[in-house]
Design a protein around this motif. Structure first.
Motif, PDB file in Angstrom:
ATOM      1  N   PHE A  57      47.714  28.539  45.707  1.00  0.00           N
ATOM      2  CA  PHE A  57      46.976  29.803  45.576  1.00  0.00           C
ATOM      3  C   PHE A  57      47.844  30.989  45.974  1.00  0.00           C
ATOM      4  CE2 PHE A  57      44.363  32.820  48.203  1.00  0.00           C
ATOM      5  CZ  PHE A  57      43.890  33.576  47.135  1.00  0.00           C
ATOM      6  N   LEU A  58      48.528  30.894  47.114  1.00  0.00           N
ATOM      7  CA  LEU A  58      49.359  32.011  47.568  1.00  0.00           C
ATOM      8  C   LEU A  58      50.555  32.225  46.643  1.00  0.00           C
ATOM      9  CD1 LEU A  58      49.256  31.537  51.447  1.00  0.00           C
ATOM     10  CD2 LEU A  58      47.914  33.094  50.032  1.00  0.00           C
ATOM     11  N   LYS A  59      51.112  31.142  46.139  1.00  0.00           N
ATOM     12  CA  LYS A  59      52.211  31.293  45.168  1.00  0.00           C
ATOM     13  C   LYS A  59      51.713  31.986  43.905  1.00  0.00           C
ATOM     14  CE  LYS A  59      54.990  27.757  44.491  1.00  0.00           C
ATOM     15  NZ  LYS A  59      55.420  26.347  44.277  1.00  0.00           N
ATOM     16  N   ARG A  60      50.488  31.694  43.535  1.00  0.00           N
ATOM     17  CA  ARG A  60      49.896  32.320  42.345  1.00  0.00           C
ATOM     18  C   ARG A  60      49.653  33.815  42.587  1.00  0.00           C
ATOM     19  NH1 ARG A  60      47.425  30.390  37.716  1.00  0.00           N
ATOM     20  NH2 ARG A  60      45.480  31.382  37.036  1.00  0.00           N
ATOM     21  N   VAL A  61      49.219  34.161  43.817  1.00  0.00           N
ATOM     22  CA  VAL A  61      49.057  35.575  44.164  1.00  0.00           C
ATOM     23  C   VAL A  61      50.402  36.278  44.067  1.00  0.00           C
ATOM     24  CG1 VAL A  61      48.510  37.165  46.048  1.00  0.00           C
ATOM     25  CG2 VAL A  61      47.041  35.175  45.636  1.00  0.00           C
ATOM     26  N   TYR A  62      51.435  35.656  44.623  1.00  0.00           N
ATOM     27  CA  TYR A  62      52.779  36.250  44.592  1.00  0.00           C
ATOM     28  C   TYR A  62      53.259  36.414  43.154  1.00  0.00           C
ATOM     29  CZ  TYR A  62      57.617  37.122  46.009  1.00  0.00           C
ATOM     30  OH  TYR A  62      58.847  37.692  46.208  1.00  0.00           O
ATOM     31  N   ALA A  63      53.038  35.374  42.358  1.00  0.00           N
ATOM     32  CA  ALA A  63      53.475  35.418  40.959  1.00  0.00           C
ATOM     33  C   ALA A  63      52.730  36.492  40.175  1.00  0.00           C
ATOM     34  CB  ALA A  63      53.266  34.046  40.312  1.00  0.00           C
ATOM     35  N   LEU A  64      51.472  36.716  40.506  1.00  0.00           N
ATOM     36  CA  LEU A  64      50.685  37.746  39.832  1.00  0.00           C
ATOM     37  C   LEU A  64      51.309  39.120  40.041  1.00  0.00           C
ATOM     38  CD1 LEU A  64      48.082  38.697  38.370  1.00  0.00           C
ATOM     39  CD2 LEU A  64      46.982  38.781  40.631  1.00  0.00           C
ATOM     40  N   ILE A  65      51.728  39.425  41.272  1.00  0.00           N
ATOM     41  CA  ILE A  65      52.356  40.724  41.543  1.00  0.00           C
ATOM     42  C   ILE A  65      53.733  40.792  40.902  1.00  0.00           C
ATOM     43  CG2 ILE A  65      53.067  42.321  43.357  1.00  0.00           C
ATOM     44  CD1 ILE A  65      50.013  41.736  43.138  1.00  0.00           C
ATOM     45  N   PHE A  66      54.486  39.692  40.974  1.00  0.00           N
ATOM     46  CA  PHE A  66      55.825  39.675  40.365  1.00  0.00           C
ATOM     47  C   PHE A  66      55.738  39.945  38.866  1.00  0.00           C
ATOM     48  CE2 PHE A  66      59.304  37.512  38.194  1.00  0.00           C
ATOM     49  CZ  PHE A  66      60.401  38.087  38.823  1.00  0.00           C
ATOM     50  N   LYS A  67      54.709  39.384  38.253  1.00  0.00           N
ATOM     51  CA  LYS A  67      54.518  39.527  36.806  1.00  0.00           C
ATOM     52  C   LYS A  67      54.393  40.991  36.404  1.00  0.00           C
ATOM     53  CE  LYS A  67      51.035  38.150  33.381  1.00  0.00           C
ATOM     54  NZ  LYS A  67      49.753  37.429  33.215  1.00  0.00           N
ATOM     55  N   HIS A  68      53.778  41.811  37.251  1.00  0.00           N
ATOM     56  CA  HIS A  68      53.545  43.215  36.910  1.00  0.00           C
ATOM     57  C   HIS A  68      54.428  44.167  37.718  1.00  0.00           C
ATOM     58  CE1 HIS A  68      50.023  42.080  34.562  1.00  0.00           C
ATOM     59  NE2 HIS A  68      49.643  41.310  35.558  1.00  0.00           N
ATOM     60  N   ASN A  69      55.412  43.608  38.409  1.00  0.00           N
ATOM     61  CA  ASN A  69      56.182  44.402  39.354  1.00  0.00           C
ATOM     62  C   ASN A  69      56.968  45.539  38.715  1.00  0.00           C
ATOM     63  OD1 ASN A  69      59.062  44.396  41.176  1.00  0.00           O
ATOM     64  ND2 ASN A  69      57.112  44.658  42.256  1.00  0.00           N
ATOM     65  N   LYS A  70      57.357  45.360  37.490  1.00  0.00           N
ATOM     66  CA  LYS A  70      58.206  46.389  36.851  1.00  0.00           C
ATOM     67  C   LYS A  70      57.478  47.720  36.730  1.00  0.00           C
ATOM     68  CE  LYS A  70      61.086  43.143  34.262  1.00  0.00           C
ATOM     69  NZ  LYS A  70      61.501  42.655  32.914  1.00  0.00           N
ATOM     70  N   TRP A  71      56.186  47.715  36.544  1.00  0.00           N
ATOM     71  CA  TRP A  71      55.459  48.975  36.344  1.00  0.00           C
ATOM     72  C   TRP A  71      54.494  49.322  37.473  1.00  0.00           C
ATOM     73  CZ3 TRP A  71      50.250  48.571  36.489  1.00  0.00           C
ATOM     74  CH2 TRP A  71      49.686  47.335  36.156  1.00  0.00           C
ATOM     75  N   ILE A  72      54.042  48.300  38.232  1.00  0.00           N
ATOM     76  CA  ILE A  72      52.939  48.555  39.170  1.00  0.00           C
ATOM     77  C   ILE A  72      53.361  49.460  40.319  1.00  0.00           C
ATOM     78  CG2 ILE A  72      53.248  46.583  40.752  1.00  0.00           C
ATOM     79  CD1 ILE A  72      50.185  46.140  40.456  1.00  0.00           C
ATOM     80  N   ARG A  73      54.650  49.416  40.682  1.00  0.00           N
ATOM     81  CA  ARG A  73      55.130  50.270  41.775  1.00  0.00           C
ATOM     82  C   ARG A  73      55.092  51.745  41.397  1.00  0.00           C
ATOM     83  NH1 ARG A  73      58.193  47.909  45.791  1.00  0.00           N
ATOM     84  NH2 ARG A  73      59.280  49.893  46.088  1.00  0.00           N
ATOM     85  N   GLU A  74      55.186  52.013  40.103  1.00  0.00           N
ATOM     86  CA  GLU A  74      55.281  53.402  39.641  1.00  0.00           C
ATOM     87  C   GLU A  74      53.910  54.051  39.449  1.00  0.00           C
ATOM     88  OE1 GLU A  74      58.291  54.458  39.714  1.00  0.00           O
ATOM     89  OE2 GLU A  74      58.959  52.399  40.095  1.00  0.00           O
ATOM     90  N   ILE A  75      52.872  53.248  39.516  1.00  0.00           N
ATOM     91  CA  ILE A  75      51.525  53.786  39.339  1.00  0.00           C
ATOM     92  C   ILE A  75      51.018  54.323  40.666  1.00  0.00           C
ATOM     93  CG2 ILE A  75      49.138  53.227  38.753  1.00  0.00           C
ATOM     94  CD1 ILE A  75      50.895  53.222  36.349  1.00  0.00           C
ATOM     95  N   HIS A  76      50.617  55.564  40.683  1.00  0.00           N
ATOM     96  CA  HIS A  76      50.092  56.162  41.901  1.00  0.00           C
ATOM     97  C   HIS A  76      48.645  56.589  41.662  1.00  0.00           C
ATOM     98  CE1 HIS A  76      54.000  56.102  43.808  1.00  0.00           C
ATOM     99  NE2 HIS A  76      54.532  56.611  42.688  1.00  0.00           N
ATOM    100  N   ILE A  77      47.796  56.209  42.594  1.00  0.00           N
ATOM    101  CA  ILE A  77      46.374  56.524  42.482  1.00  0.00           C
ATOM    102  C   ILE A  77      46.006  57.413  43.661  1.00  0.00           C
ATOM    103  CG2 ILE A  77      44.044  55.581  42.326  1.00  0.00           C
ATOM    104  CD1 ILE A  77      45.293  52.930  41.456  1.00  0.00           C
ATOM    105  N   SER A  78      45.592  58.622  43.372  1.00  0.00           N
ATOM    106  CA  SER A  78      45.167  59.525  44.434  1.00  0.00           C
ATOM    107  C   SER A  78      43.809  59.084  44.964  1.00  0.00           C
ATOM    108  CB  SER A  78      45.075  60.957  43.910  1.00  0.00           C
ATOM    109  OG  SER A  78      44.026  61.056  42.958  1.00  0.00           O
ATOM    110  N   GLU A  79      43.450  59.634  46.114  1.00  0.00           N
ATOM    111  CA  GLU A  79      42.149  59.299  46.696  1.00  0.00           C
ATOM    112  C   GLU A  79      41.010  59.689  45.768  1.00  0.00           C
ATOM    113  OE1 GLU A  79      41.420  60.574  50.644  1.00  0.00           O
ATOM    114  OE2 GLU A  79      43.348  59.882  51.411  1.00  0.00           O
ATOM    115  N   SER A  80      41.159  60.848  45.124  1.00  0.00           N
ATOM    116  CA  SER A  80      40.095  61.288  44.221  1.00  0.00           C
ATOM    117  C   SER A  80      39.993  60.369  43.016  1.00  0.00           C
ATOM    118  CB  SER A  80      40.342  62.729  43.767  1.00  0.00           C
ATOM    119  OG  SER A  80      41.580  62.815  43.080  1.00  0.00           O
ATOM    120  N   GLU A  81      41.156  59.924  42.516  1.00  0.00           N
ATOM    121  CA  GLU A  81      41.120  58.990  41.383  1.00  0.00           C
ATOM    122  C   GLU A  81      40.506  57.664  41.803  1.00  0.00           C
ATOM    123  OE1 GLU A  81      44.788  59.809  38.414  1.00  0.00           O
ATOM    124  OE2 GLU A  81      45.359  59.303  40.463  1.00  0.00           O
TER     125      GLU A  81
END
Length: 868
Positions: free
Chosen positions: A649-673
């Motif tokens: 399960f934890l490896k799957r959680v890690y793999a899920l983030i790795f899978k989207h890592n190229k773009w997910i770091r660049e997404i910023h969500i403000s408090e209002s959003e």
């Protein structure tokens, strides 16, 4: 971001970061609500075991969750460091108990840090340190001042193996609670604490402990054992003495055919001439299956009918119950009946059933209520009325008095061992018993000591310790050489945590802020030991003005045991799990017998080393497995497959983030959003779960955003409620697993979809963090967030967005559709099957028929196969 889940580096990294940044340190803040979370502190035996891991993981989840909910959380840890194992280790290995203890503490502390536990180590206590046990001695002096500590000669429970005295609560079925050696009776001068002075309050306040398991409260009520009855004096023939008995059944007093004394009764030696037989009976004390007695040759007189009654001494009568003497009515008490039959003592019926007679001779005692017979002027009364009538008569005639008795007896705290708190008392030939002045505390244990484990306290042979001056007259005097029961140490430690190590142990303002403990966690084996003593000490500290409350623990969680099957080889006896391969002993190749699943224990080698598990799978995996495998209050059966499943399960959680890592770091969500995701432009939850800024789609085109928004709000709600409701961590983790399964294959394409996805992942990691804090911290940074995830507020959910989406469940019986039921999406197969079988239409079709199979299909169909 590394592609592989490198748990070793991740966990070491964040443990160091947490300590370096003092993340778990907490101070008082009157503007914020507090929460005091506490697990019972361990004995520093050398290594933690899986029971520790489970206990501390439960507490850590609660502490982290409450902190993220905005509370000031006190979560301390320390060491119950005095006790026999250290002294025995010193004897066996030739090492000083202090050295053995402190080395074990260092090792175990590192183990606890590796578990990622959120302890404020500034508050660490070690009960064998003079800085701590000084306050044991101070409390003892306060008890002595109030007449609650006293010394007397009495028969005590003596464990010949441990070579020390045991309190009544430490004797289990006639055996030592620690080593299971049969306990003997020995007469010694002992120090007692008068817990009986608080018996009624301890009993009454059980009703206030609504956050405690009823099983524990029942055990405490039974141990305190309040009973209302009558004390009656039975004169001893030929002596100017009387046997005072206590009975709750005065309606049976005309049926007394013999008296029984405890072997410890003050009159036992005078009445019994056979001293060897008396010694043997004393050795049989507390043997519940053996009922032996000695006829003393003496008689007592029943004060109500004048009959001569033989006086016996019996092993089943305990001095600490009642008066140490009982009137025996064999016709109406089964224990007395069995004794009377064995020794040929007459049996006299004085209560008969309401509408019938008893056939004599009796086959067993009649213990129910009925009608009094053979009872003089009271004959014919219902026994329920007879109890009061006879009691009134006894008082009126001056034969005795109505009274209340308690099973609870005073707590004997003297121990004939070295490794414990010295009792702060001095004996002077001129002044008698003299308490050590407070300014002279602590009375320090000497380091130069010879330990044998035999006989009397070794402190008796250390002149520099026992030789002293009387603080009153200045003449030569000697110190008390017994040490205190180590349960004294744990009876107030929770108060000491409220102040830092270098502060006053009883800082009243800090105690007032933090206490009482909001959530206490530990084993049910302490129900009438530590927990009862802690309640007693709290009431004493209240009465001397230290604490402003009556009870120490608001809520109590008694976690279940960690269990595992055992393995036995005909040649090598019990084997560790790693000594078994393919059902064979790795040493000799013999077939191994698999035993039943039971509590992990060193003796049966059915244990798993936490260090080995952490090395192989990581701390987060071990935590997740112990929390997921069973609800906290239930026993947990160890499963290698379960551990591997938690790791996947934890490896799957890690793999899920790795899978989207190229773009997910660049997404910023403000408090209002973040607050507007899933809302309409008017700020209300959108029933269709569309984000207000989502591009319009055709009616036939399903939004990929809507299910994600609904899923994360449902997950937040479910996990939150699972934690809040009886700490159901196993189902909370199951919700997190469902979330990962739902989103794993999702590929967000538009900027809006990516924002919603990150919003969901961000909240998911916060939900995961109490259970698996290291991977959650690592992935928090990997998705581009700053700071520590522990400092994030717990996410909230919108009821409308969290509403379960409904689907139609089709129920077939032998392949034919018989019912259709609307159910929430995402239910487990077990839940779906139960709903199907409970449906009224389905019941009509299967009523009276044998169900051969029940087959759930993809969460939307259940096929029930019945015999025709």
């Amino acid at each position: 971001m590394n592609q592989n889940y490198d748990f070793k580096n991740i966990e070491t990294k964040w443990q160091n970061e947490w300590l370096k940044n003092k993340l778990f340190e907490v101070n008082e803040d009157s503007s914020k609500q507090k929460f005091y979370c506490l697990e019972m502190f361990p004995y520093p035996s050398g290594r933690i075991h899986m029971g520790h891991v489970r206990n501390y993981a439960i507490g850590d989840v609660i502490a982290r969750y409450k902190r993220m909910k905005g509370l000031k959380v006190l979560h301390p840890m320390g060491w119950d460091a005095f006790g026999l194992p250290a002294e025995n280790a010193a004897i066996k290995h030739g090492v000083h108990p202090a050295k053995w203890t402190y080395e074990n503490i260092d090792y175990m502390k590192n183990q606890l840090i590796k578990l990622g536990l959120s302890y404020d180590w500034r508050r660490e206590v070690t009960t064998c340190s003079p800085e701590y046990y000084k306050w044991n001695q101070w409390i003892f002096l306060k008890l002595y001042e109030r007449g609650l500590a006293y010394r007397k000669s009495s028969f005590v429970n003596w464990c010949p193996s441990c070579a020390t005295v045991l309190a009544n609560e430490q004797v289990i079925d006639g055996a030592c609670w620690r080593c299971e050696t049969q306990v003997e009776q020995k007469e010694l001068e002992q120090w007692f604490l008068k817990i009986t002075a608080y018996a009624e309050e301890l009993l009454k306040d059980c009703d206030r402990l609504t956050g405690w398991p009823e099983k524990v409260l029942t055990m405490q009520r039974n141990w305190i054992g309040k009973s209302e009855g009558v004390e009656v004096d039975f004169p001893i023939e030929g002596l100017n003495e009387a046997l005072r008995i206590f009975t709750t059944r005065p309606d049976t007093i005309f049926g007394v055919t013999f008296m029984c004394l405890s072997p410890e009764h003050p009159l036992a030696d005078r009445l019994c001439e056979d001293k060897e037989a008396l010694r043997r009976i004393r050795q049989l004390q507390r043997e519940p299956e053996i009922k032996e007695g000695i006829f003393t040759g003496k008689y007592a007189i029943n004060p109500l009918n004048g009959e001569r009654v033989p006086i016996w001494i019996a092993n089943f009568v305990l001095m600490e119950y009642g008066t140490g003497a009982i009137m025996s009515v064999p016709a109406h008490d089964q224990r007395d009946f069995e004794f009377a039959v064995r020794y040929g003592i007459p049996i006299k019926v004085v209560i008969k059933p309401k509408d019938s007679e008893l056939s004599e001779p009796l086959n067993e005692a009649f213990e129910d209520e009925g009608v009094m017979v053979n009872s003089g002027e009271f004959s014919g009364l219902p026994s329920s009325e007879g109890k009061k009538a006879v009691a009134d008569y006894i008082e009126k005639k001056g034969l005795g008095k109505k009274t209340i008795n308690y099973r609870l007896r005073d707590w004997g705290i003297s121990r004939q061992r070295y490794w414990g708190t010295p009792i702060p008392i001095i004996y002077c030939e001129k002044c008698g018993i003299v308490p050590v002045p407070e300014k002279d505390l602590p009375v320090i244990l000497p380091e130069n000591i010879s330990l044998t484990g035999k006989g009397e306290s070794p402190l008796k042979y250390v002149e520099e310790f026992y030789k002293t001056k009387c603080p009153r007259c200045g003449k030569e005097a000697r110190r008390e050489t017994d040490t205190m029961d180590t349960f004294v140490d744990s009876s107030w430690y929770f108060v000491r945590y409220c102040s830092l190590q270098n502060e006053d142990a009883f800082h009243k303002e800090k105690i007032k802020y933090w206490m009482p403990v909001d959530q206490y966690i530990g084993g049910i084996e302490h129900a009438v030991l530590h927990l009862l003593y802690a309640r007693f000490f709290t009431k004493v500290l209240r009465d001397i003005g230290i604490v402003p409350f009556d009870e120490p623990f608001e809520r109590l969680l008694t976690q279940g045991m960690v269990c595992m099957e055992s393995y036995r080889c005909p040649e090598h006896d019990y084997l560790f799990p790693k000594e078994v391969k393919d059902g064979k002993c790795i040493h000799c190749g013999s077939s191994v017998t698999v035993g039943r699943v039971e509590k992990m224990s060193k003796s049966k080698k059915n244990i798993i080393d936490p260090d080995e598990m952490i090395e192989q799978y990581g701390t987060d995996t071990v935590r997740v497995f112990t929390l997921f495998a069973a609800p906290p209050e239930k026993d947990l059966e160890w499963s290698s497959q379960g551990v591997e499943g938690a790791h996947r399960f934890l490896k799957r959680v890690y793999a899920l983030i790795f899978k989207h890592n190229k773009w997910i770091r660049e997404i910023h969500i403000s408090e209002s959003e973040a607050s507007s995701i899933g809302m309409t432009e008017e700020g209300h939850a959108e029933p269709a779960f569309y984000c207000h800024s989502e591009p319009k789609r055709s009616e036939s085109e399903e939004s990929p955003i809507s299910p994600i928004i609904s899923l994360i709000h449902r997950t937040i709600k479910r996990v939150t409620l699972d934690i809040e409701k009886e700490y159901q961590f196993n189902t909370a983790i199951a919700r997190l697993m469902e979330f990962v399964n739902e989103v794993y294959g999702y590929e967000p394409k538009t900027e809006e979809e990516r924002k919603v996805f990150k919003f969901a992942i961000r909240n998911f990691l916060i939900l995961l963090s109490p259970f698996a804090p290291h991977i959650a911290e690592e992935l928090w940074r990997e998705i581009g967030e700053e700071g520590f995830i522990l400092n994030e507020p717990w996410p909230t959910y919108d009821e409308a967005l969290a509403r379960e989406q409904m689907i139609e469940l089709v129920v077939q019986i032998n392949g034919k559709v018989r019912s259709k039921i609307m159910i929430p999406q995402g239910m487990s197969d077990e839940e779906i099957v139960k709903i199907a079988l409970d449906d009224e239409k389905v019941k009509q079709w299967v009523n009276g028929k044998e169900i051969l199979k029940v087959i759930p299909v993809k969460g939307k169909l259940v096929n029930i196969v019945v015999a025709n």
